[in-house]
Design an enzyme around this catalytic site. Structure first.
Site, short mmCIF file in Angstrom:
data_model
loop_
_atom_site.label_atom_id
_atom_site.label_comp_id
_atom_site.label_asym_id
_atom_site.label_seq_id
_atom_site.Cartn_x
_atom_site.Cartn_y
_atom_site.Cartn_z
N LYS A 128 0.66 -1.37 -0.10
CA LYS A 128 0.12 0.03 0.08
C LYS A 128 1.17 1.72 0.05
CE LYS A 128 -4.48 -1.39 1.98
NZ LYS A 128 -5.25 -1.33 2.59
N LYS A 209 -5.47 -11.00 -5.73
CA LYS A 209 -6.77 -11.75 -4.93
C LYS A 209 -8.01 -10.51 -5.49
CE LYS A 209 -6.99 -8.48 -0.94
NZ LYS A 209 -6.78 -7.60 0.03
N LYS A 212 -12.27 -4.94 -4.20
CA LYS A 212 -12.59 -3.22 -4.75
C LYS A 212 -11.38 -2.63 -5.32
CE LYS A 212 -14.58 -2.57 -0.08
NZ LYS A 212 -14.93 -3.65 0.37
P1 TYM Z 1 -11.45 -6.46 4.91
O1 TYM Z 1 -12.05 -5.51 5.07
O2 TYM Z 1 -9.87 -5.74 3.40
O3 TYM Z 1 -11.37 -7.76 4.25
C1 TYM Z 1 -12.71 -8.24 5.03
C2 TYM Z 1 -12.91 -9.41 5.79
O4 TYM Z 1 -12.77 -9.99 3.89
C3 TYM Z 1 -11.78 -10.97 3.52
N1 TYM Z 1 -11.02 -11.01 1.91
C4 TYM Z 1 -11.09 -11.94 1.41
N2 TYM Z 1 -11.05 -13.83 1.89
C5 TYM Z 1 -11.20 -14.12 0.47
N3 TYM Z 1 -11.15 -13.49 -1.18
C6 TYM Z 1 -10.56 -11.83 -1.68
N4 TYM Z 1 -10.58 -11.47 -2.42
C7 TYM Z 1 -11.39 -11.19 0.12
N5 TYM Z 1 -10.23 -9.73 0.14
C8 TYM Z 1 -11.12 -9.66 1.19
C9 TYM Z 1 -10.63 -10.44 4.63
O5 TYM Z 1 -9.67 -11.47 4.96
C10 TYM Z 1 -10.95 -10.49 5.91
O6 TYM Z 1 -11.05 -10.96 6.90
N6 TYM Z 1 -7.70 -5.68 8.58
C11 TYM Z 1 -8.86 -6.30 8.32
C12 TYM Z 1 -9.82 -5.79 8.71
C13 TYM Z 1 -9.62 -5.69 10.72
C14 TYM Z 1 -10.00 -7.18 11.18
C15 TYM Z 1 -9.30 -6.89 12.55
C16 TYM Z 1 -9.89 -8.46 10.73
C17 TYM Z 1 -9.57 -4.99 11.27
N7 TYM Z 1 -9.51 -5.12 12.69
C18 TYM Z 1 -9.59 -7.56 13.18
C19 TYM Z 1 -9.43 -9.47 12.16
C20 TYM Z 1 -9.09 -9.28 13.14
C21 TYM Z 1 -9.09 -6.03 6.73
O7 TYM Z 1 -8.50 -4.77 6.08
O8 TYM Z 1 -10.28 -6.37 6.16
#
Ligand code: TYM
Length: 344
Positions: A128, A209, A212
Site C-alpha cells: 500500500k 486477489k 475493490k
Molecule cells: P478487509 O476489510 O480488507 O476484508 C474483510 C474480510 O474479507 C476478507 N477478504 C477476502 N477473502 C477472500 N478472498 C478475497 N479476495 C478477500 N478480500 C477480502 C479479508 O481476509 C477479511 O477477513 N484488516 C482487516 C479488518 C480488521 C480485522 C481486525 C480483521 C480490522 N481489525 C481484527 C480481523 C480481526 C481488513 O482490512 O479486512
C-alpha cells in the site's frame, strides 16, 4: 416491519462455554464476493458455534484518506449489509470500532511494545505504501490497532481470509511479547480460514486477489451488483481456451470460478466436474452467474429494507457500543495495570 433488539445484557459472552471469535471488516464501499465468501458468509455460520464479536473497522478505514460524507455513508451501508447477510445483533456483538475508544487506547500500548522493523516488514504496508508515497502514519501502525481489536476480547479464533494471515500472526507475536515482559495478560488468538474461498481471485487477473481497490471494475463482483452486471462480469472472466471443467493446478482463472461455484453450491470440485462433463466453459459460466445472483438477490432485498430503518440502525450502533465497552474495559485495565499504570 419494526425491528426489535433483545436487551444487550442477554448476549452474555462471559458465561458462555463457547469459543470467542472476533473479526472485522473495513467500510470501503460495497463488499465484494471475496469479502463475502472469505469472511462474512462464514461469520453467519459461526454464530451457531461461537460467541461472535464483529466490528466495522472504521478507524482502520481512515488509514487511507476518506471524505467525511463518504465514511459516514459507507459505515451505514456496511452495517445494513452485515445485518442483511444474517449477522444477528441478538446473537452476536456487532459494533463500530470508533465507538469503543478502548481499541485506540490498547493500540497505543501495543505500538509502544512493537519494533519499527517489525511493522516495516508487513507485506500489506509494503504494497500500500508503494502505491502512494504520501501515506499517513496510521497505515504503518495499522497492525497494532488490529492486534488491539483482537486481544481486547479474549479472542480464541479470528475468522478471516488468508490475506490477513500476517496481521493475525502479528497479533499473536505482540501478545506473546507483552505476556513475557509484563506477565500473562492476553490470550493467543488463532486465525480461522473458511475451508473453501479463503482467497477469491480477481476475475481479470487470477494471480491477484479480488479487491475493490482494483482500477478495473470487471475484476470484482460487488454484493450490490445488478444481476445483468454479474452475468456480464462472469462471462468476461479470464479462463484459458480449454473446455473441460476440472480443477487442475495452473488453471488459475478456471480454478477460481470452480472455487466460487463450490462455495455457493456446496459441491466438491469432483462433483462440479461431473455436473459439467462435456458442457464447456460457456454453460458453466452461465450457471455460475445464476447461483451468484440467487445468493445475492435476497440479501439485496433485505438490504434495501434495512437501509430505510434509520431508528433500528441507530439502536444497533448504540447497543453494540454499550456492550462492547463493557467487555473491553477489564482487558484494557489489565493491560494498563500490567504495564505499571495507576488504574483507579
Ligand atoms: P478487509 O476489510 O480488507 O476484508 C474483510 C474480510 O474479507 C476478507 N477478504 C477476502 N477473502 C477472500 N478472498 C478475497 N479476495 C478477500 N478480500 C477480502 C479479508 O481476509 C477479511 O477477513 N484488516 C482487516 C479488518 C480488521 C480485522 C481486525 C480483521 C480490522 N481489525 C481484527 C480481523 C480481526 C481488513 O482490512 O479486512
Amino acid at each position: 416491519m419494526i425491528e426489535k433488539l433483545t436487551d444487550s445484557s442477554e448476549i452474555s459472552f462471559a458465561k458462555s462455554a463457547r469459543r470467542i471469535s472476533f473479526s472485522a471488516i473495513q467500510p470501503s464501499g460495497a463488499i465484494t464476493l471475496g469479502n463475502y465468501l472469505g469472511a462474512v458468509r462464514s461469520w453467519t455460520d459461526l454464530q451457531r458455534t461461537h460467541s461472535c464479536i464483529f466490528a466495522i473497522a472504521d478507524c482502520h478505514a481512515v488509514t487511507v484518506p476518506k471524505e467525511p460524507h463518504y465514511l459516514r455513508s459507507s459505515v451505514r451501508n456496511l452495517l445494513a449489509t452485515l445485518l442483511a447477510c444474517g449477522i444477528s445483533p441478538d446473537e452476536s456483538l456487532l459494533f463500530l470500532q470508533s465507538t469503543v475508544s478502548h481499541h485506540t487506547q490498547l493500540g497505543w500500548l501495543l505500538e509502544c511494545n512493537t519494533q519499527y522493523g517489525e511493522l516495516r516488514r508487513m507485506t500489506q504496508f509494503k504494497s500500500k505504501s508503494q502505491q502512494n508515497e504520501n501515506f499517513g502514519v496510521g497505515l504503518f501502525t495499522y497492525p497494532c490497532l488490529m492486534a488491539a481489536d483482537i486481544l481486547l476480547y479474549n479472542t480464541d479464533d479470528v475468522p478471516v481470509g488468508t490475506d490477513q494471515t500476517q496481521h493475525v500472526e502479528f497479533a499473536r507475536n505482540v501478545a506473546q511479547r507483552f505476556n513475557s515482559r509484563f506477565g500473562e495478560t492476553f490470550k493467543l488468538p488463532e486465525p480461522m480460514f473458511p475451508k473453501n474461498g479463503a482467497k477469491i481471485m480477481s476475475l481479470t487477473d487470477p494471480s491477484r486477489k479480488m479487491s475493490k481497490s482494483s482500477d478495473n471494475s470487471s475484476s470484482y463482483i460487488l454484493l450490490c451488483d445488478h444481476a445483468d452486471l454479474i452475468v456480464q462480469k462472469i462471462k468476461g472472466a479470464v479462463t484459458d481456451s480449454g473446455n473441460q471443467i476440472k480443477y487442475i493446478e495452473g488453471k488459475g482463472g478456471l480454478n477460481n470460478l470452480i472455487v466460487i461455484y463450490s462455495c455457493l453450491s456446496g459441491l466438491s470440485f469432483e462433483q462440479i466436474s461431473f455436473e459439467f462433463e462435456g458442457k464447456g466453459y460457456g454453460t458453466f459460466k452461465s450457471r455460475l452467474a445464476e447461483i451468484i445472483v440467487s445468493e445475492f438477490e435476497p440479501i439485496q432485498r433485505e438490504y434495501s429494507r434495512l437501509i430505510e430503518c434509520a431508528d433500528y440502525l441507530e439502536t444497533c450502533v448504540r447497543r453494540g457500543a454499550e456492550s462492547a465497552r463493557k467487555l473491553a474495559q477489564p482487558m484494557l485495565e489489565r493491560a494498563m495495570y500490567a504495564m505499571g499504570y495507576w488504574v483507579p
